[in-house]
Design an enzyme around this catalytic site. Structure first.
Site, PDB file in Angstrom:
ATOM      1  N   MET A  89       0.842  -1.202   0.000  1.00  0.00           N
ATOM      2  CA  MET A  89       0.000   0.000   0.000  1.00  0.00           C
ATOM      3  C   MET A  89       0.878   1.252   0.000  1.00  0.00           C
ATOM      4  SD  MET A  89      -3.380  -0.909   2.160  1.00  0.00           S
ATOM      5  CE  MET A  89      -2.699  -0.610   3.775  1.00  0.00           C
ATOM      6  N   GLY A  90       2.175   1.079  -0.251  1.00  0.00           N
ATOM      7  CA  GLY A  90       3.054   2.235  -0.417  1.00  0.00           C
ATOM      8  C   GLY A  90       3.553   2.830   0.885  1.00  0.00           C
TER       9      GLY A  90
ATOM     10  N   GLY B 158      10.870  -2.581   5.574  1.00  0.00           N
ATOM     11  CA  GLY B 158      10.124  -3.843   5.477  1.00  0.00           C
ATOM     12  C   GLY B 158       9.709  -4.119   4.037  1.00  0.00           C
ATOM     13  N   HIS B 159       9.171  -3.100   3.377  1.00  0.00           N
ATOM     14  CA  HIS B 159       8.797  -3.257   1.967  1.00  0.00           C
ATOM     15  C   HIS B 159      10.037  -3.569   1.123  1.00  0.00           C
ATOM     16  CE1 HIS B 159       5.547  -0.323   3.320  1.00  0.00           C
ATOM     17  NE2 HIS B 159       4.834  -1.310   2.827  1.00  0.00           N
TER      18      HIS B 159
ATOM     19  N   LYS C 145       4.958  -9.646   9.449  1.00  0.00           N
ATOM     20  CA  LYS C 145       4.356  -8.618  10.307  1.00  0.00           C
ATOM     21  C   LYS C 145       2.836  -8.767  10.283  1.00  0.00           C
ATOM     22  CE  LYS C 145       3.598  -4.073  11.482  1.00  0.00           C
ATOM     23  NZ  LYS C 145       2.695  -3.540  10.434  1.00  0.00           N
ATOM     24  N   ASP C 146       2.293  -9.020   9.076  1.00  0.00           N
ATOM     25  CA  ASP C 146       0.852  -9.255   8.922  1.00  0.00           C
ATOM     26  C   ASP C 146       0.632 -10.763   8.877  1.00  0.00           C
ATOM     27  OD1 ASP C 146      -0.277  -6.375   8.187  1.00  0.00           O
ATOM     28  OD2 ASP C 146       1.662  -6.622   7.238  1.00  0.00           O
TER      29      ASP C 146
ATOM     30  N   MET D 254       8.507  -2.039  11.814  1.00  0.00           N
ATOM     31  CA  MET D 254       8.292  -0.956  10.845  1.00  0.00           C
ATOM     32  C   MET D 254       6.887  -1.039  10.280  1.00  0.00           C
ATOM     33  SD  MET D 254      11.729  -0.296   8.819  1.00  0.00           S
ATOM     34  CE  MET D 254      13.234   0.118   9.702  1.00  0.00           C
ATOM     35  N   SER D 255       6.278   0.121  10.111  1.00  0.00           N
ATOM     36  CA  SER D 255       4.925   0.196   9.562  1.00  0.00           C
ATOM     37  C   SER D 255       4.730   1.581   8.990  1.00  0.00           C
ATOM     38  CB  SER D 255       3.905  -0.038  10.680  1.00  0.00           C
ATOM     39  OG  SER D 255       2.617   0.347  10.247  1.00  0.00           O
TER      40      SER D 255
ATOM     41  N   ARG E  38       2.129   3.074   9.172  1.00  0.00           N
ATOM     42  CA  ARG E  38       1.283   3.760  10.160  1.00  0.00           C
ATOM     43  C   ARG E  38       2.079   4.323  11.331  1.00  0.00           C
ATOM     44  NH1 ARG E  38      -2.746  -0.481   8.504  1.00  0.00           N
ATOM     45  NH2 ARG E  38      -4.517   0.688   7.695  1.00  0.00           N
TER      46      ARG E  38
HETATM   47  P1  AMP Z   1       1.569  -2.745   3.474  1.00  0.00           P
HETATM   48  O1  AMP Z   1       2.089  -1.714   2.527  1.00  0.00           O
HETATM   49  O2  AMP Z   1       1.559  -2.312   4.900  1.00  0.00           O
HETATM   50  O3  AMP Z   1       0.263  -3.364   3.017  1.00  0.00           O
HETATM   51  O4  AMP Z   1       2.619  -3.934   3.424  1.00  0.00           O
HETATM   52  C1  AMP Z   1       3.008  -4.523   2.217  1.00  0.00           C
HETATM   53  C2  AMP Z   1       3.771  -5.779   2.523  1.00  0.00           C
HETATM   54  O5  AMP Z   1       4.903  -5.442   3.320  1.00  0.00           O
HETATM   55  C3  AMP Z   1       2.956  -6.796   3.303  1.00  0.00           C
HETATM   56  O6  AMP Z   1       3.282  -8.103   2.851  1.00  0.00           O
HETATM   57  C4  AMP Z   1       3.437  -6.579   4.719  1.00  0.00           C
HETATM   58  O7  AMP Z   1       3.319  -7.732   5.527  1.00  0.00           O
HETATM   59  C5  AMP Z   1       4.886  -6.250   4.478  1.00  0.00           C
HETATM   60  N1  AMP Z   1       5.434  -5.527   5.618  1.00  0.00           N
HETATM   61  C6  AMP Z   1       4.891  -4.424   6.217  1.00  0.00           C
HETATM   62  N2  AMP Z   1       5.652  -4.064   7.265  1.00  0.00           N
HETATM   63  C7  AMP Z   1       6.669  -4.953   7.340  1.00  0.00           C
HETATM   64  C8  AMP Z   1       7.778  -5.111   8.215  1.00  0.00           C
HETATM   65  N3  AMP Z   1       8.012  -4.296   9.244  1.00  0.00           N
HETATM   66  N4  AMP Z   1       8.624  -6.142   7.987  1.00  0.00           N
HETATM   67  C9  AMP Z   1       8.412  -6.992   6.957  1.00  0.00           C
HETATM   68  N5  AMP Z   1       7.389  -6.893   6.098  1.00  0.00           N
HETATM   69  C10 AMP Z   1       6.525  -5.879   6.288  1.00  0.00           C
END
Ligand code: AMP
Length: 282
Positions: free
Chosen positions: A30-31, A36-37, A149-150, A184-185, A187
């Site tokens: 989701m950018g 992490g990304h 993380k998810d 990391m997030s 959010r």
């Molecule tokens: P999101 O943009 O938050 O939807 O995350 C996109 C992808 O990155 C998903 O597969 C998440 O599980 C992964 N992700 C988000 N945060 C982390 C993190 N801290 N460490 C590893 N993967 C992450």
């Protein structure tokens, strides 16, 4: 790197690539990229001929009153980072291009979607499963990486792919953390300075719980209360959404710890709802 916004254009290109015998790896996001990304992109890049990173804040996985409108974004920065990671395609569609106004088809994995985050986000995983299925169909990916993380999302996607015979390998990747342990997030951007200073206590509480289990504690209720107290002390402004111990694959609640468990939490800290988890060996 090419940026594509039209789903049909993406699908046509990917079908051509597959016909040429090229393999496609997918990193759905989701950018508002963080390390992490980038770790997912790093992982996928050498494992496929073409890497597609998707950037889509999927409206169908947000409930009323959630942070869809406020979700942080920085397209220019994300685009540069995806390019630096050697992505071939950044797919960044508008919501209207992904969902027709009379969209009526949903993918659901109810058994795994009602507990944990599904408790307070009842339509979340239906939105996730539907959009991820669409991304699989559009990209023809043979490999896709998701973060642990998810964890619940990863477990649901694995089950969905198995149950529907989707020809893609799902690879789960470890949680990337800040130096002080905070997962990391995107959010985390919502946190005030004071909230940010307290937030590492979430991970610290989970780690301490893992030590408790390793030292012989087998009663899940005791471990959950321990985590609740630790997080409550460390993040006084926080409010737990849930603190659970579950079987890592089935996500069924655990009472007596006789096999590896997943400790999973969601905590509201100010405007942010932070999730974290810890896989605990016995
Ligand atoms: P999101 O943009 O938050 O939807 O995350 C996109 C992808 O990155 C998903 O597969 C998440 O599980 C992964 N992700 C988000 N945060 C982390 C993190 N801290 N460490 C590893 N993967 C992450």
């Amino acid at each position: 790197m090419r940026t594509i916004t039209d789903p049909r254009e993406l699908q046509e290109l990917c079908i051509q690539w597959r016909q040429q015998g090229l393999t496609i790896g997918l990193v759905p996001t989701m950018g508002f990229f963080h390390a992490g990304h980038l770790s997912l992109m790093d992982y996928v890049r050498p494992r496929c001929n073409r890497m597609i990173v998707t950037l889509f804040v999927n409206p169908t996985q947000f409930g009323p009153g959630e942070d869809l409108e406020a979700y942080p974004h920085d397209f220019e920065r994300d685009s540069q980072l995806a390019k630096d990671q050697d992505a071939d395609i950044l797919f960044a569609p508008e919501a209207g291009a992904m969902y027709d106004s009379d969209h009526a088809t949903w993918v659901n994995v109810p058994d795994l979607s009602t507990g944990l985050c599904g408790g307070s986000r009842p339509i979340h995983f239906q939105g996730v499963c539907t959009v991820v299925t669409k991304l699989f169909m559009l990209t023809q990916a043979s490999l896709a990486a998701f973060g642990e993380k998810d964890w619940q999302q990863l477990a649901i996607i694995r089950r969905m792919v198995r149950d529907l015979n989707i020809p893609v390998e799902i690879h789960g990747r470890p949680i990337v953390r800040e130096a002080d342990g905070l997962a990391m997030s995107s959010r985390n951007a919502y946190l005030t300075e004071e909230e940010r200073a307290c937030a590492p206590a979430i991970h610290a509480g989970l780690e301490a719980a893992a030590a408790l289990v390793r030292n012989g504690e087998r009663d899940a209720e005791t471990v959950k209360n321990f985590i609740r107290d630790r997080i409550g002390d460390g993040v006084p402004m926080g409010r737990a959404d849930y603190i659970e111990l579950v079987e890592p694959d089935s996500l069924k609640p655990v009472r007596n710890i006789t096999a590896p468990v997943l400790a999973a939490v969601a905590v509201f800290v100010g405007r942010a709802r932070l999730i974290d988890n810890q896989y605990i060996e016995v």
